[in-house]
Write a protein that holds these residues in place. Structure first.
Motif, PDB file in Angstrom:
ATOM      1  N   SER A 117       0.829  -1.202   0.000  1.00  0.00           N
ATOM      2  CA  SER A 117       0.000   0.000   0.000  1.00  0.00           C
ATOM      3  C   SER A 117       0.864   1.253   0.000  1.00  0.00           C
ATOM      4  O   SER A 117       1.869   1.322   0.720  1.00  0.00           O
ATOM      5  CB  SER A 117      -0.905   0.016   1.231  1.00  0.00           C
ATOM      6  OG  SER A 117      -1.576   1.261   1.331  1.00  0.00           O
ATOM      7  N   PRO A 118       0.491   2.277  -0.776  1.00  0.00           N
ATOM      8  CA  PRO A 118       1.237   3.534  -0.742  1.00  0.00           C
ATOM      9  C   PRO A 118       1.302   4.157   0.638  1.00  0.00           C
ATOM     10  O   PRO A 118       2.251   4.876   0.964  1.00  0.00           O
ATOM     11  CB  PRO A 118       0.447   4.429  -1.708  1.00  0.00           C
ATOM     12  CG  PRO A 118      -0.205   3.485  -2.660  1.00  0.00           C
ATOM     13  CD  PRO A 118      -0.559   2.288  -1.825  1.00  0.00           C
ATOM     14  N   THR A 119       0.311   3.889   1.471  1.00  0.00           N
ATOM     15  CA  THR A 119       0.293   4.462   2.820  1.00  0.00           C
ATOM     16  C   THR A 119       1.147   3.670   3.802  1.00  0.00           C
ATOM     17  O   THR A 119       1.384   4.115   4.921  1.00  0.00           O
ATOM     18  CB  THR A 119      -1.138   4.521   3.372  1.00  0.00           C
ATOM     19  OG1 THR A 119      -1.616   3.176   3.546  1.00  0.00           O
ATOM     20  CG2 THR A 119      -2.061   5.283   2.431  1.00  0.00           C
ATOM     21  N   GLY A 120       1.544   2.471   3.405  1.00  0.00           N
ATOM     22  CA  GLY A 120       2.311   1.621   4.303  1.00  0.00           C
ATOM     23  C   GLY A 120       1.454   0.809   5.243  1.00  0.00           C
ATOM     24  O   GLY A 120       1.967   0.159   6.164  1.00  0.00           O
ATOM     25  N   ALA A 121       0.144   0.835   5.028  1.00  0.00           N
ATOM     26  CA  ALA A 121      -0.755   0.068   5.884  1.00  0.00           C
ATOM     27  C   ALA A 121      -2.004  -0.315   5.105  1.00  0.00           C
ATOM     28  O   ALA A 121      -2.456   0.421   4.220  1.00  0.00           O
ATOM     29  CB  ALA A 121      -1.155   0.871   7.119  1.00  0.00           C
ATOM     30  N   MET A 122      -2.547  -1.480   5.420  1.00  0.00           N
ATOM     31  CA  MET A 122      -3.822  -1.867   4.842  1.00  0.00           C
ATOM     32  C   MET A 122      -4.942  -0.993   5.401  1.00  0.00           C
ATOM     33  O   MET A 122      -4.825  -0.436   6.490  1.00  0.00           O
ATOM     34  CB  MET A 122      -4.142  -3.335   5.179  1.00  0.00           C
ATOM     35  CG  MET A 122      -3.384  -4.358   4.370  1.00  0.00           C
ATOM     36  SD  MET A 122      -4.040  -6.026   4.647  1.00  0.00           S
ATOM     37  CE  MET A 122      -3.450  -6.369   6.306  1.00  0.00           C
ATOM     38  N   GLY A 123      -6.028  -0.909   4.643  1.00  0.00           N
ATOM     39  CA  GLY A 123      -7.223  -0.285   5.164  1.00  0.00           C
ATOM     40  C   GLY A 123      -8.015  -1.276   5.985  1.00  0.00           C
ATOM     41  O   GLY A 123      -7.687  -2.474   6.048  1.00  0.00           O
ATOM     42  N   THR A 124      -9.069  -0.803   6.630  1.00  0.00           N
ATOM     43  CA  THR A 124      -9.952  -1.681   7.388  1.00  0.00           C
ATOM     44  C   THR A 124     -11.299  -1.755   6.685  1.00  0.00           C
ATOM     45  O   THR A 124     -11.630  -0.930   5.826  1.00  0.00           O
ATOM     46  CB  THR A 124     -10.178  -1.175   8.820  1.00  0.00           C
ATOM     47  OG1 THR A 124     -11.064  -0.035   8.783  1.00  0.00           O
ATOM     48  CG2 THR A 124      -8.858  -0.783   9.470  1.00  0.00           C
ATOM     49  N   ALA A 125     -12.088  -2.733   7.081  1.00  0.00           N
ATOM     50  CA  ALA A 125     -13.421  -2.878   6.506  1.00  0.00           C
ATOM     51  C   ALA A 125     -14.271  -1.634   6.770  1.00  0.00           C
ATOM     52  O   ALA A 125     -15.159  -1.301   5.978  1.00  0.00           O
ATOM     53  CB  ALA A 125     -14.105  -4.113   7.087  1.00  0.00           C
ATOM     54  N   TYR A 126     -13.981  -0.919   7.843  1.00  0.00           N
ATOM     55  CA  TYR A 126     -14.764   0.275   8.162  1.00  0.00           C
ATOM     56  C   TYR A 126     -14.434   1.440   7.229  1.00  0.00           C
ATOM     57  O   TYR A 126     -15.260   2.342   7.043  1.00  0.00           O
ATOM     58  CB  TYR A 126     -14.582   0.662   9.626  1.00  0.00           C
ATOM     59  CG  TYR A 126     -15.233  -0.357  10.536  1.00  0.00           C
ATOM     60  CD1 TYR A 126     -16.614  -0.367  10.728  1.00  0.00           C
ATOM     61  CD2 TYR A 126     -14.475  -1.347  11.150  1.00  0.00           C
ATOM     62  CE1 TYR A 126     -17.227  -1.319  11.519  1.00  0.00           C
ATOM     63  CE2 TYR A 126     -15.078  -2.309  11.943  1.00  0.00           C
ATOM     64  CZ  TYR A 126     -16.444  -2.297  12.124  1.00  0.00           C
ATOM     65  OH  TYR A 126     -17.048  -3.252  12.901  1.00  0.00           O
ATOM     66  N   ASP A 127     -13.260   1.441   6.615  1.00  0.00           N
ATOM     67  CA  ASP A 127     -12.974   2.435   5.589  1.00  0.00           C
ATOM     68  C   ASP A 127     -13.938   2.270   4.414  1.00  0.00           C
ATOM     69  O   ASP A 127     -14.423   3.248   3.846  1.00  0.00           O
ATOM     70  CB  ASP A 127     -11.526   2.294   5.091  1.00  0.00           C
ATOM     71  CG  ASP A 127     -10.509   2.673   6.152  1.00  0.00           C
ATOM     72  OD1 ASP A 127     -10.713   3.686   6.832  1.00  0.00           O
ATOM     73  OD2 ASP A 127      -9.505   1.940   6.298  1.00  0.00           O
ATOM     74  N   ILE A 128     -14.229   1.031   4.077  1.00  0.00           N
ATOM     75  CA  ILE A 128     -15.193   0.757   3.007  1.00  0.00           C
ATOM     76  C   ILE A 128     -16.607   1.080   3.480  1.00  0.00           C
ATOM     77  O   ILE A 128     -17.415   1.650   2.745  1.00  0.00           O
ATOM     78  CB  ILE A 128     -15.106  -0.714   2.559  1.00  0.00           C
ATOM     79  CG1 ILE A 128     -13.652  -1.097   2.227  1.00  0.00           C
ATOM     80  CG2 ILE A 128     -16.021  -0.957   1.362  1.00  0.00           C
ATOM     81  CD1 ILE A 128     -13.013  -0.250   1.156  1.00  0.00           C
ATOM     82  N   ALA A 129     -16.900   0.737   4.712  1.00  0.00           N
ATOM     83  CA  ALA A 129     -18.245   0.989   5.257  1.00  0.00           C
ATOM     84  C   ALA A 129     -18.578   2.472   5.287  1.00  0.00           C
ATOM     85  O   ALA A 129     -19.708   2.874   4.995  1.00  0.00           O
ATOM     86  CB  ALA A 129     -18.350   0.394   6.661  1.00  0.00           C
TER      87      ALA A 129
END
Length: 266
Positions: free
Chosen positions: A224-236
């Motif tokens: 990831s460009p941010t250096g971290a995965m997103g969470t399911a709540y980012d999608i929510a």
């Protein structure tokens, strides 16, 4: 309470037992269903796994929300029709539909059989078509929103060899746009979220194989460009916006939620 007074149907909204030892990852469907409920929606959780659907509804009710668990295979038209009818009867109508059913399958033309290819398309693409077919008659009664969960893999190479999944999600994108224009003057909005590298149980169940959980998390975070995965709540949270009146003039949009992954050339 951005969805107060509305009924939302979330296909693929169940929460399976966590396959990673920490149990920290939750599914996108679960995150969307519980977030919608916390914002006032009467939320119908549809999943082919009865226990998974029940877990989500338990969480919704524990926080004072209204939820209903319904068992159905999202690729089966008769089962989806019955699930939609149950939702409409329980909560007197339908306003929002989320298609969060999805499954990856590693392997290209040399590894996959034609049956495996078709099965991957069925889960990821047919489910969206069947959902639209069975819910649009109800949405048209008072207007509404459809939110499809797609993937950055539909437009970019994300580091995983799963062309069947990527092709299916690319088709979901174009189906989203087609439906958006077809129903734009009839009070229906249709949008899709392109989910990037998200930390969900699917990762450990379908992509990790025998790899160590910590190693999988580190590898995906590094991509990831941010250096971290997103969470399911980012999608929510993105789904909540697209389902709400705040997105009243937004339709036919493919919204990347991927930490900038879609901007990369490869």
């Amino acid at each position: 309470m951005r969805l107060a007074g509305r009924t939302a149907l979330v296909l693929g909204g169940g929460q399976a037992e966590a396959p990673d030892p920490s149990g920290s990852a939750v599914g996108i469907g679960f995150a969307i269903a519980t977030t919608f409920a916390r914002h006032g929606a009467s939320t119908v959780v549809v999943d082919k796994d009865a226990a998974a659907a029940a877990r989500t509804v338990e969480d919704i009710r524990r926080c004072g929300g209204r939820g209903l668990a319904v068992v159905a295979d999202a690729t089966d038209p008769d089962q989806v029709e019955a699930a939609v009818a149950e939702a409409v009867t329980a909560f007197d109508g339908l306003d929002v539909v989320v298609n969060s059913v999805g499954a990856t399958r590693l392997g290209g033309p040399e590894e996959l059989t034609l049956a495996q290819w078709r099965a991957t398309l069925a889960v990821n693409l047919d489910s969206v078509f069947v959902s639209a077919q069975k819910t649009l008659p109800h949405l048209l009664e008072r207007g509404g929103a459809i939110v499809n969960v797609s993937s950055t893999a539909s437009i970019r190479w994300t580091g995983y060899p799963y062309p069947a999944y990527a092709a299916a999600k690319a088709a979901v994108n174009q189906l989203t746009r087609s439906l958006a224009l077809q129903y734009a003057d009839r009070g229906i909005r249709v949008n899709a979220i392109l989910a990037g590298l998200i930390d969900t149980p699917l990762v450990y169940r379908q992509l990790a194989a025998d790899a160590d959980t910590a190693a999988v998390r580190a590898e995906r975070s590094a991509l990831s460009p941010t250096g971290a995965m997103g969470t399911a709540y980012d999608i929510a949270h993105a789904a909540l916006y697209l389902a709400s009146d705040e997105a009243a003039y937004v339709t036919g949009t493919l919204l990347p939620v991927d930490g900038g992954l879609h901007v990369r050339a490869a």
